[in-house]
Scaffold this motif. Structure first.
Motif, short mmCIF file in Angstrom:
data_model
loop_
_atom_site.label_atom_id
_atom_site.label_comp_id
_atom_site.label_asym_id
_atom_site.label_seq_id
_atom_site.Cartn_x
_atom_site.Cartn_y
_atom_site.Cartn_z
N MET A 154 23.12 5.56 7.69
CA MET A 154 23.56 5.26 6.63
C MET A 154 23.43 3.54 7.03
SD MET A 154 24.55 7.30 4.61
CE MET A 154 23.54 8.51 5.30
N VAL A 155 22.93 2.95 8.13
CA VAL A 155 22.62 1.63 8.48
C VAL A 155 21.79 1.01 7.17
CG1 VAL A 155 21.52 -0.17 9.91
CG2 VAL A 155 22.90 2.08 10.93
N GLY A 156 22.19 -0.13 6.73
CA GLY A 156 21.69 -0.55 5.60
C GLY A 156 21.92 -0.07 4.33
N LEU A 157 22.63 1.00 4.36
CA LEU A 157 22.64 1.90 3.00
C LEU A 157 24.02 1.41 2.45
CD1 LEU A 157 21.68 3.73 0.79
CD2 LEU A 157 22.99 5.48 2.22
N LEU A 158 25.07 1.58 3.26
CA LEU A 158 26.33 1.29 2.96
C LEU A 158 26.72 -0.55 3.12
CD1 LEU A 158 28.14 4.01 4.87
CD2 LEU A 158 27.46 4.14 2.28
N PRO A 159 27.67 -0.93 2.53
CA PRO A 159 28.04 -2.35 2.32
C PRO A 159 28.58 -2.71 3.81
CG PRO A 159 29.50 -1.18 0.85
CD PRO A 159 28.51 -0.13 1.37
N VAL A 160 28.36 -3.86 4.12
CA VAL A 160 28.76 -4.26 5.55
C VAL A 160 30.46 -4.57 5.19
CG1 VAL A 160 28.49 -6.10 7.32
CG2 VAL A 160 26.55 -5.40 5.95
N PRO A 161 31.07 -3.93 6.32
CA PRO A 161 32.49 -4.23 6.35
C PRO A 161 32.82 -5.70 6.64
CG PRO A 161 31.86 -3.09 8.27
CD PRO A 161 30.72 -3.23 7.45
N HIS A 162 34.00 -6.31 6.01
CA HIS A 162 34.23 -7.66 6.26
C HIS A 162 34.67 -7.74 7.95
CE1 HIS A 162 38.69 -6.65 6.79
NE2 HIS A 162 38.44 -5.72 5.72
N LEU A 211 38.70 2.15 -9.65
CA LEU A 211 38.56 2.85 -8.42
C LEU A 211 37.49 2.38 -7.58
CD1 LEU A 211 38.97 6.61 -9.40
CD2 LEU A 211 40.67 5.21 -8.51
N PRO A 212 37.67 1.95 -6.46
CA PRO A 212 36.67 1.27 -5.66
C PRO A 212 35.74 2.67 -5.29
CG PRO A 212 38.72 1.80 -4.27
CD PRO A 212 39.01 2.33 -5.70
N LEU A 213 34.90 2.78 -5.97
CA LEU A 213 33.58 4.01 -5.72
C LEU A 213 32.25 3.55 -5.52
CD1 LEU A 213 35.03 6.24 -8.58
CD2 LEU A 213 35.52 6.40 -6.14
N GLU A 214 32.07 2.29 -5.17
CA GLU A 214 30.79 1.54 -4.85
C GLU A 214 30.42 2.25 -3.60
OE1 GLU A 214 28.37 -2.33 -3.73
OE2 GLU A 214 30.55 -2.46 -4.33
N THR A 215 31.14 2.43 -2.51
CA THR A 215 30.58 3.07 -1.26
C THR A 215 30.00 4.60 -1.22
OG1 THR A 215 31.94 1.53 -0.08
CG2 THR A 215 31.06 3.35 1.17
N VAL A 216 31.14 5.21 -1.90
CA VAL A 216 30.78 6.84 -2.44
C VAL A 216 29.70 6.95 -3.27
CG1 VAL A 216 31.72 8.78 -3.27
CG2 VAL A 216 33.29 7.24 -1.91
N SER A 217 29.38 5.87 -4.09
CA SER A 217 28.35 6.26 -5.12
C SER A 217 27.07 5.91 -4.42
CB SER A 217 28.47 5.34 -6.19
OG SER A 217 29.45 5.53 -7.12
N ARG A 218 26.96 5.10 -3.48
CA ARG A 218 25.71 4.61 -2.63
C ARG A 218 25.44 5.76 -1.89
NH1 ARG A 218 25.88 -1.44 -0.51
NH2 ARG A 218 25.84 -2.60 -2.40
#
Length: 146
Positions: free
Chosen positions: A88-96, A47-54
């Motif tokens: 959440m700037v800098g916390l979440l991954p940068v979208p492609h 499952l792609p949970l990286e964003t939710v975990s962060r």
């Protein structure tokens, strides 16, 4: 999956305590699926949970701190007000990056578009019927010659 023999509910032991888990019948086999720890671990890894975990790693301490300051009595509206002020700037991954491509016509898209348009014309012309549906061939299915 793990099929089991004629059991509707399975009992598993987690951390020394028994927990009841419901099972689901596997389609067409009559056997029941009983989730296992290995299956759950594999599912979690896929499952792609990286964003939710962060997001949770950042927000759970904020909510815990609010609960501690107010002796555990916090209204959800208060929590939402605090969330409105958190960035959440800098916390979440940068979208492609969004890639913009111009349409480049070719024979395949031309064939598809022509068939699509004639299909729309045909379907919209059924009341009253302008075309004889028995005489129209919108597409052909190419078979393998033997």
């Amino acid at each position: 999956g793990n099929p089991s023999d004629d059991e509707d509910d399975a009992t598993s032991t987690t951390n020394g305590r028994d927990t009841a888990t419901s099972s689901t019948t596997v389609s067409g086999t009559g056997e029941c699926f009983v989730p296992t720890e290995a299956w759950l671990t594999e599912l979690r890894a896929s499952l792609p949970l990286e964003t939710v975990s962060r997001l949770l790693q950042h927000l759970v301490p904020v909510v815990d701190d609010m609960c501690d300051r107010k002796n555990g009595v916090v209204d959800e509206i208060e929590i939402l007000e605090v969330f409105k002020d958190i960035t959440m700037v800098g916390l979440l991954p940068v979208p492609h990056a969004i890639v913009i491509r111009k349409y480049q016509p070719n024979q395949y898209t031309s064939i598809w578009f022509t068939a699509f348009m004639w299909g729309v014309v045909f379907l919209r012309s059924q009341k009253p019927p302008i075309f004889d549906g028995q005489c129209i061939e919108l597409f052909q299915v190419a078979g393998e010659d033997k």
